[in-house]
Design a protein around this motif. Sequence first.
Motif, mmCIF file in Angstrom:
data_model
loop_
_atom_site.group_PDB
_atom_site.id
_atom_site.type_symbol
_atom_site.label_atom_id
_atom_site.label_comp_id
_atom_site.label_asym_id
_atom_site.label_seq_id
_atom_site.Cartn_x
_atom_site.Cartn_y
_atom_site.Cartn_z
ATOM 1 N N ASP A 77 37.398 84.354 -89.171
ATOM 2 C CA ASP A 77 36.657 84.632 -90.104
ATOM 3 C C ASP A 77 36.476 86.078 -90.174
ATOM 4 O O ASP A 77 36.406 86.632 -91.206
ATOM 5 C CB ASP A 77 35.418 83.849 -90.110
ATOM 6 C CG ASP A 77 35.675 82.354 -90.497
ATOM 7 O OD1 ASP A 77 36.588 81.982 -90.867
ATOM 8 O OD2 ASP A 77 34.582 81.683 -89.869
ATOM 9 N N ALA A 78 36.084 86.958 -88.897
ATOM 10 C CA ALA A 78 35.902 88.168 -89.240
ATOM 11 C C ALA A 78 37.281 88.741 -89.404
ATOM 12 O O ALA A 78 36.936 89.999 -90.139
ATOM 13 C CB ALA A 78 35.507 88.615 -87.687
ATOM 14 N N LEU A 79 38.364 88.490 -89.046
ATOM 15 C CA LEU A 79 39.675 89.190 -89.337
ATOM 16 C C LEU A 79 39.859 88.931 -90.715
ATOM 17 O O LEU A 79 40.300 90.153 -91.570
ATOM 18 C CB LEU A 79 40.604 88.317 -88.596
ATOM 19 C CG LEU A 79 42.027 88.996 -88.609
ATOM 20 C CD1 LEU A 79 42.745 88.592 -87.238
ATOM 21 C CD2 LEU A 79 42.779 88.922 -89.821
ATOM 22 N N ALA A 80 39.444 87.943 -91.598
ATOM 23 C CA ALA A 80 39.726 87.802 -93.056
ATOM 24 C C ALA A 80 38.888 88.795 -93.758
ATOM 25 O O ALA A 80 39.109 89.144 -94.753
ATOM 26 C CB ALA A 80 39.303 86.259 -93.118
ATOM 27 N N GLU A 81 37.565 88.774 -93.187
ATOM 28 C CA GLU A 81 36.581 89.624 -94.046
ATOM 29 C C GLU A 81 36.822 91.283 -93.770
ATOM 30 O O GLU A 81 36.864 91.949 -94.592
ATOM 31 C CB GLU A 81 35.248 89.672 -93.273
ATOM 32 C CG GLU A 81 34.222 90.366 -94.013
ATOM 33 C CD GLU A 81 33.846 90.340 -95.428
ATOM 34 O OE1 GLU A 81 33.479 91.295 -96.155
ATOM 35 O OE2 GLU A 81 34.482 89.107 -96.007
ATOM 36 N N THR A 82 37.540 91.636 -92.454
ATOM 37 C CA THR A 82 38.038 92.733 -92.275
ATOM 38 C C THR A 82 39.261 93.176 -93.133
ATOM 39 O O THR A 82 39.185 94.370 -93.781
ATOM 40 C CB THR A 82 38.331 93.177 -90.916
ATOM 41 O OG1 THR A 82 37.343 93.022 -90.019
ATOM 42 C CG2 THR A 82 38.925 94.398 -90.417
ATOM 43 N N ALA A 83 39.955 92.047 -93.359
ATOM 44 C CA ALA A 83 41.436 92.403 -94.332
ATOM 45 C C ALA A 83 40.869 92.428 -95.718
ATOM 46 O O ALA A 83 41.480 93.329 -96.505
ATOM 47 C CB ALA A 83 42.144 91.108 -94.057
ATOM 48 N N ARG A 84 39.868 91.492 -96.217
ATOM 49 C CA ARG A 84 39.476 91.764 -97.494
ATOM 50 C C ARG A 84 38.926 92.972 -97.926
ATOM 51 O O ARG A 84 39.253 93.739 -98.898
ATOM 52 C CB ARG A 84 38.331 90.629 -97.718
ATOM 53 C CG ARG A 84 38.005 90.518 -99.301
ATOM 54 C CD ARG A 84 36.822 89.706 -99.529
ATOM 55 N NE ARG A 84 35.516 90.270 -98.670
ATOM 56 C CZ ARG A 84 34.810 91.309 -99.077
ATOM 57 N NH1 ARG A 84 35.294 92.286 -100.084
ATOM 58 N NH2 ARG A 84 33.667 91.931 -98.633
ATOM 59 N N GLN A 85 38.032 93.792 -96.836
ATOM 60 C CA GLN A 85 37.416 95.012 -97.197
ATOM 61 C C GLN A 85 38.559 96.172 -97.090
ATOM 62 O O GLN A 85 38.474 97.107 -97.792
ATOM 63 C CB GLN A 85 36.413 95.355 -96.148
ATOM 64 C CG GLN A 85 35.048 94.225 -96.126
ATOM 65 C CD GLN A 85 34.126 94.673 -95.138
ATOM 66 O OE1 GLN A 85 34.284 95.399 -94.242
ATOM 67 N NE2 GLN A 85 32.904 93.747 -95.246
ATOM 68 N N ALA A 86 39.583 95.863 -96.123
ATOM 69 C CA ALA A 86 40.630 96.905 -96.261
ATOM 70 C C ALA A 86 41.479 97.026 -97.363
ATOM 71 O O ALA A 86 41.739 98.037 -98.094
ATOM 72 C CB ALA A 86 41.630 96.585 -95.155
ATOM 73 N N VAL A 87 41.676 95.771 -97.986
ATOM 74 C CA VAL A 87 42.320 95.616 -99.479
ATOM 75 C C VAL A 87 41.391 96.261 -100.359
ATOM 76 O O VAL A 87 41.953 97.112 -101.257
ATOM 77 C CB VAL A 87 42.671 94.336 -99.654
ATOM 78 C CG1 VAL A 87 43.232 93.887 -101.147
ATOM 79 C CG2 VAL A 87 43.715 93.557 -98.704
#
Length: 195
Positions: free
Chosen positions: A134-144
């Motif tokens: 879940d943390a990885l998904a949020e980090t990916a979303r913010q990077a996009v």
Amino acid sequence: MAGVERGVERHGRPRDPGNDAAILDAALDLLIERGATGTSIEAVARRAGVAKLTVYRRWRAKDDLLMAALEHARTPGADAPPAGQSIDHLVESIAALLGDPRFRALMARVIGASVDHPELVTAYTRRHLRPRLDALAETARQAVDAGHFPPGTDPAAVQDVLAGSIGSVLLEPEQDAARIAARLRLLLHHIGYRP
């Protein structure tokens, strides 16, 4: 009342926290060495230097003990990374964890337990793996959103690339953290990541 309540055993003796730690350390060591199937409460008691009854007073079943040992194994570095950290920091924390031989051995044993001890894997996934993903998904979303990936990049694809690469790294011979980080950065570069 049967069982243990507020640190006092059934017979009124105070519970020794040193025994708890010794039992959990022994259970984790045996899980890594022998796997879930090869670990017994008797062997844990022997390794911890306590009576078998001491273990049974705390944990009624082996799977309960092994789940407690997995929880006990958590260190600040093994906690889920904070959501929103940079991709670069995420790569470094993943690489450090995957470069730890003990963590790699533990993951191999947890994955290997999926056939005979599925509840152990389910508990590990729920308590440890899911928060990381879940943390990885949020980090990916913010990077996009910040433009570190090409417009239109699906954050789920970034998550899948990193999660899939973690699995493949665990299947390979031991590597150090620097090599793992370089590999993860290369994969991210190929899907358009720009720091």
